[in-house]
Scaffold this motif. Structure first.
Motif, PDB file in Angstrom:
ATOM      1  N   ASP A 150      -3.257   6.178   4.406  1.00 22.98           N
ATOM      2  CA  ASP A 150      -3.279   5.052   5.361  1.00 22.98           C
ATOM      3  C   ASP A 150      -3.904   5.422   6.773  1.00 22.98           C
ATOM      4  O   ASP A 150      -3.635   6.557   7.082  1.00 22.98           O
ATOM      5  CB  ASP A 150      -1.932   4.349   5.837  1.00 22.98           C
TER       6      ASP A 150
ATOM      7  N   GLY B 178      -4.701  -0.286   9.658  1.00 21.69           N
ATOM      8  CA  GLY B 178      -3.902  -0.543   8.359  1.00 21.69           C
ATOM      9  C   GLY B 178      -4.807  -0.296   7.234  1.00 21.69           C
ATOM     10  O   GLY B 178      -4.179  -0.519   5.869  1.00 21.69           O
TER      11      GLY B 178
ATOM     12  N   ARG C  94      -5.973   1.218   3.710  1.00 20.15           N
ATOM     13  CA  ARG C  94      -5.280   2.046   2.911  1.00 20.15           C
ATOM     14  C   ARG C  94      -6.439   2.448   2.032  1.00 20.15           C
ATOM     15  O   ARG C  94      -7.387   1.660   1.324  1.00 20.15           O
ATOM     16  CB  ARG C  94      -4.240   1.337   2.015  1.00 20.15           C
TER      17      ARG C  94
ATOM     18  N   LYS D 251      -7.464  -3.445   2.895  1.00 19.79           N
ATOM     19  CA  LYS D 251      -7.104  -4.028   4.099  1.00 19.79           C
ATOM     20  C   LYS D 251      -8.082  -3.767   4.930  1.00 19.79           C
ATOM     21  O   LYS D 251      -8.000  -3.446   6.245  1.00 19.79           O
ATOM     22  CB  LYS D 251      -5.719  -3.629   4.558  1.00 19.79           C
TER      23      LYS D 251
END
Length: 158
Positions: free
Chosen positions: A91, A96, A98, A118
């Motif tokens: 991550d 955020g 991934r 994300k």
């Protein structure tokens, strides 16, 4: 052969066949020497001395990038899953994002898939997709032309 990419909403997937067995590709993704060799792709360089790796779930890796215009940036990632030599998940804490890296043996090489989830809005662009493809193309070139000293790969005599 160039990496193939596809975007779908907040996801980016890149695929590339690499000219090395999974153990050697794994080493490139998890060693400071390997990361420095390809991570910047065609748009930046990564000084090897800037790369740190703590290869374990909860550990992190970090690196500095240097753009051609001299701008520098620090990137930091936290490992979520480490399953050598087939899967690496990490991550990027700031955004955020991934990333899942999957390695599968294919003939005398490896089929690599990089799946990013994300994606922040600023990375949902053709430029970002091209950047990831460039990084994977740089990885392929590194694996073709450099002995990274990983003697566990029988196709790479050390």
């Amino acid at each position: 052969m160039r990496a193939a990419t596809e975007r779908n909403g907040d996801e980016l997937i890149a695929r590339r066949h690499l000219p090395a067995l999974p153990d050697r590709v794994w080493h490139a993704f998890t060693s400071p020497t390997g990361i420095a060799a390809f991570w910047g792709g065609s748009h930046a360089t990564v000084p090897q001395a800037s790369v740190t790796v703590d290869l374990r779930p909860g550990g992190e890796f970090a690196l500095d990038t240097r753009a051609p215009d001299g701008r520098t940036g620090r990137l930091r990632f936290v490992y979520v899953r480490v399953e050598p030599p087939s899967e690496l998940v990490f991550d990027e804490p700031v955004t955020g994002l991934r990333t899942t890296v999957t390695l599968r043996p294919a003939g005398h090489g490896t089929d690599l898939t990089v799946h990013q989830r994300k994606l922040p809005p600023e990375l949902r662009t053709d430029q970002a997709a091209d950047g990831l493809a460039s990084i994977l193309d740089a990885l392929a070139a590194h694996l073709r032309h450099h002995d990274d000293g990983d003697s566990s790969d029988p196709s790479n005599p050390a």
